[in-house]
Design a protein around this motif. Structure first.
Motif, PDB file in Angstrom:
ATOM      1  N   VAL A 115      70.721  62.136 -41.848  1.00 53.75           N
ATOM      2  CA  VAL A 115      71.964  61.749 -41.205  1.00 53.75           C
ATOM      3  C   VAL A 115      71.909  60.256 -40.914  1.00 53.75           C
ATOM      4  N   ASN A 116      72.983  59.564 -41.235  1.00 54.78           N
ATOM      5  CA  ASN A 116      73.062  58.143 -40.933  1.00 54.78           C
ATOM      6  C   ASN A 116      73.387  57.989 -39.447  1.00 54.78           C
ATOM      7  N   MET A 117      72.403  57.492 -38.682  1.00 47.93           N
ATOM      8  CA  MET A 117      72.565  57.439 -37.233  1.00 47.93           C
ATOM      9  C   MET A 117      72.586  56.000 -36.729  1.00 47.93           C
ATOM     10  N   ALA A 118      73.281  55.807 -35.629  1.00 49.07           N
ATOM     11  CA  ALA A 118      73.357  54.480 -35.007  1.00 49.07           C
ATOM     12  C   ALA A 118      72.420  54.417 -33.814  1.00 49.07           C
ATOM     13  N   GLY A 119      71.833  53.252 -33.603  1.00 44.64           N
ATOM     14  CA  GLY A 119      70.976  53.057 -32.445  1.00 44.64           C
ATOM     15  C   GLY A 119      71.797  53.014 -31.172  1.00 44.64           C
ATOM     16  N   VAL A 120      71.208  53.520 -30.092  1.00 47.15           N
ATOM     17  CA  VAL A 120      71.857  53.502 -28.786  1.00 47.15           C
ATOM     18  C   VAL A 120      71.111  52.493 -27.926  1.00 47.15           C
ATOM     19  N   SER A 121      71.833  51.515 -27.425  1.00 42.36           N
ATOM     20  CA  SER A 121      71.203  50.459 -26.631  1.00 42.36           C
ATOM     21  C   SER A 121      70.990  50.900 -25.196  1.00 42.36           C
ATOM     22  N   ALA A 122      69.953  50.338 -24.605  1.00 38.46           N
ATOM     23  CA  ALA A 122      69.719  50.544 -23.173  1.00 38.46           C
ATOM     24  C   ALA A 122      70.891  49.931 -22.414  1.00 38.46           C
ATOM     25  N   GLN A 123      71.242  50.544 -21.313  1.00 43.18           N
ATOM     26  CA  GLN A 123      72.321  50.026 -20.460  1.00 43.18           C
ATOM     27  C   GLN A 123      71.680  49.282 -19.293  1.00 43.18           C
ATOM     28  N   HIS A 124      72.396  48.316 -18.764  1.00 48.11           N
ATOM     29  CA  HIS A 124      71.890  47.586 -17.596  1.00 48.11           C
ATOM     30  C   HIS A 124      72.324  48.345 -16.348  1.00 48.11           C
ATOM     31  N   TYR A 125      71.368  49.036 -15.739  1.00 50.38           N
ATOM     32  CA  TYR A 125      71.633  49.799 -14.530  1.00 50.38           C
ATOM     33  C   TYR A 125      71.080  49.034 -13.338  1.00 50.38           C
ATOM     34  N   SER A 126      71.810  49.074 -12.239  1.00 48.64           N
ATOM     35  CA  SER A 126      71.276  48.546 -10.984  1.00 48.64           C
ATOM     36  C   SER A 126      70.199  49.533 -10.512  1.00 48.64           C
ATOM     37  N   GLU A 127      69.445  49.126  -9.485  1.00 45.54           N
ATOM     38  CA  GLU A 127      68.442  50.037  -8.924  1.00 45.54           C
ATOM     39  C   GLU A 127      69.101  51.320  -8.448  1.00 45.54           C
ATOM     40  N   GLN A 128      70.270  51.183  -7.830  1.00 43.09           N
ATOM     41  CA  GLN A 128      71.017  52.341  -7.325  1.00 43.09           C
ATOM     42  C   GLN A 128      71.417  53.262  -8.484  1.00 43.09           C
ATOM     43  N   GLN A 129      71.955  52.686  -9.559  1.00 45.19           N
ATOM     44  CA  GLN A 129      72.368  53.489 -10.719  1.00 45.19           C
ATOM     45  C   GLN A 129      71.159  54.201 -11.344  1.00 45.19           C
ATOM     46  N   GLN A 130      70.041  53.499 -11.415  1.00 44.10           N
ATOM     47  CA  GLN A 130      68.845  54.106 -11.987  1.00 44.10           C
ATOM     48  C   GLN A 130      68.361  55.261 -11.105  1.00 44.10           C
ATOM     49  N   GLY A 131      68.417  55.059  -9.788  1.00 43.16           N
ATOM     50  CA  GLY A 131      68.045  56.123  -8.857  1.00 43.16           C
ATOM     51  C   GLY A 131      68.934  57.346  -9.006  1.00 43.16           C
ATOM     52  N   LEU A 132      70.245  57.101  -9.164  1.00 40.99           N
ATOM     53  CA  LEU A 132      71.186  58.217  -9.351  1.00 40.99           C
ATOM     54  C   LEU A 132      70.926  58.946 -10.666  1.00 40.99           C
ATOM     55  N   MET A 133      70.569  58.206 -11.712  1.00 36.28           N
ATOM     56  CA  MET A 133      70.239  58.826 -13.000  1.00 36.28           C
ATOM     57  C   MET A 133      69.025  59.743 -12.840  1.00 36.28           C
ATOM     58  N   ILE A 134      67.989  59.263 -12.171  1.00 38.75           N
ATOM     59  CA  ILE A 134      66.772  60.059 -11.970  1.00 38.75           C
ATOM     60  C   ILE A 134      67.101  61.291 -11.129  1.00 38.75           C
ATOM     61  N   LEU A 135      67.930  61.110 -10.108  1.00 39.57           N
ATOM     62  CA  LEU A 135      68.346  62.231  -9.258  1.00 39.57           C
ATOM     63  C   LEU A 135      69.092  63.285 -10.077  1.00 39.57           C
ATOM     64  N   ARG A 136      70.100  62.859 -10.846  1.00 40.30           N
ATOM     65  CA  ARG A 136      70.883  63.816 -11.668  1.00 40.30           C
ATOM     66  C   ARG A 136      69.977  64.571 -12.643  1.00 40.30           C
ATOM     67  N   ALA A 137      69.049  63.848 -13.259  1.00 37.93           N
ATOM     68  CA  ALA A 137      68.151  64.471 -14.237  1.00 37.93           C
ATOM     69  C   ALA A 137      67.292  65.540 -13.572  1.00 37.93           C
ATOM     70  N   HIS A 138      66.771  65.244 -12.392  1.00 36.21           N
ATOM     71  CA  HIS A 138      65.911  66.213 -11.712  1.00 36.21           C
ATOM     72  C   HIS A 138      66.722  67.384 -11.143  1.00 36.21           C
ATOM     73  N   GLU A 139      67.968  67.127 -10.748  1.00 35.23           N
ATOM     74  CA  GLU A 139      68.834  68.234 -10.312  1.00 35.23           C
ATOM     75  C   GLU A 139      69.108  69.180 -11.483  1.00 35.23           C
ATOM     76  N   ALA A 140      69.284  68.611 -12.676  1.00 31.32           N
ATOM     77  CA  ALA A 140      69.510  69.452 -13.865  1.00 31.32           C
ATOM     78  C   ALA A 140      68.269  70.307 -14.154  1.00 31.32           C
ATOM     79  N   LEU A 141      67.086  69.739 -13.956  1.00 27.23           N
ATOM     80  CA  LEU A 141      65.845  70.504 -14.152  1.00 27.23           C
ATOM     81  C   LEU A 141      65.758  71.662 -13.165  1.00 27.23           C
ATOM     82  N   ILE A 142      66.099  71.390 -11.911  1.00 29.78           N
ATOM     83  CA  ILE A 142      66.052  72.409 -10.861  1.00 29.78           C
ATOM     84  C   ILE A 142      66.991  73.568 -11.189  1.00 29.78           C
ATOM     85  N   GLU A 143      68.135  73.254 -11.784  1.00 24.95           N
ATOM     86  CA  GLU A 143      69.113  74.296 -12.110  1.00 24.95           C
ATOM     87  C   GLU A 143      68.617  75.256 -13.187  1.00 24.95           C
TER      88      GLU A 143
END
Length: 164
Positions: A115-143
């Motif tokens: 499959v011809n795929m495109a690269g996905v670039s890292a996004q510039h997250y603030s510390e708060q945004q990064q914390g929320l991402m980690i929180l959402r990811a771990h909440e999904a694991l808990i579920e």
């Protein structure tokens, strides 16, 4: 993003392909998080989701949580269970220990789709945004199940406290 940390994505014939390679850590998860969030917000025309982890050498719990979020998206959209390809024994051990086999069809074989795929670039997250991402990811694991809940609830509680 380096050669060793790569996220590739394509949506072809209503199938969304994710190819993740290298060391998958929360420090390089912003591109994947952004992609999963965009998938939730707008229907990208995905009727099936395929994740290829055959070139992933390491994955932390945040990344596993992002995969759990992807599976939850499929469930909410009443799509078939996503398929996950992984031949790396340590990655597979982690996936099974965190019960991702309950949310994905895990295929422990190489992929042969070209499959011809495109690269996905890292996004510039603030510390708060990064914390929320980690929180959402771990909440999904808990579920996913109770053993994940006992393992990750303290992390979630601490993150919630820190993000107030």
């Amino acid at each position: 993003m380096t050669e060793h940390e790569q996220i590739l994505f394509a949506c072809i014939d209503n199938c969304c392909y994710f190819k993740l390679s290298g060391e998958l850590r929360y420090t390089n998860a912003t591109g994947m998080d952004d992609l999963v969030e965009r998938l939730f917000r707008q229907q990208m025309g995905c009727n099936r989701v395929v994740v290829d982890l055959n070139e992933a050498s390491f994955m932390d719990s945040t990344y596993v949580g992002l995969l759990a979020s992807l599976a939850r998206y499929c469930q909410q959209q009443q799509l078939p269970r996503p398929t996950l390809f992984s031949t790396h024994s340590e990655v597979n051990e982690l996936l099974f220990s965190l019960c991702l086999d309950q949310a994905f069809d895990i295929v422990q074989q190489p992929t042969h789709h070209n499959v011809n795929m495109a690269g996905v670039s890292a996004q510039h997250y603030s510390e708060q945004q990064q914390g929320l991402m980690i929180l959402r990811a771990h909440e999904a694991l808990i579920e996913l199940n109770d053993s994940n809940k006992s393992q990750f609830q303290p992390v979630v509680d601490l993150l919630k406290q820190q993000l107030k």
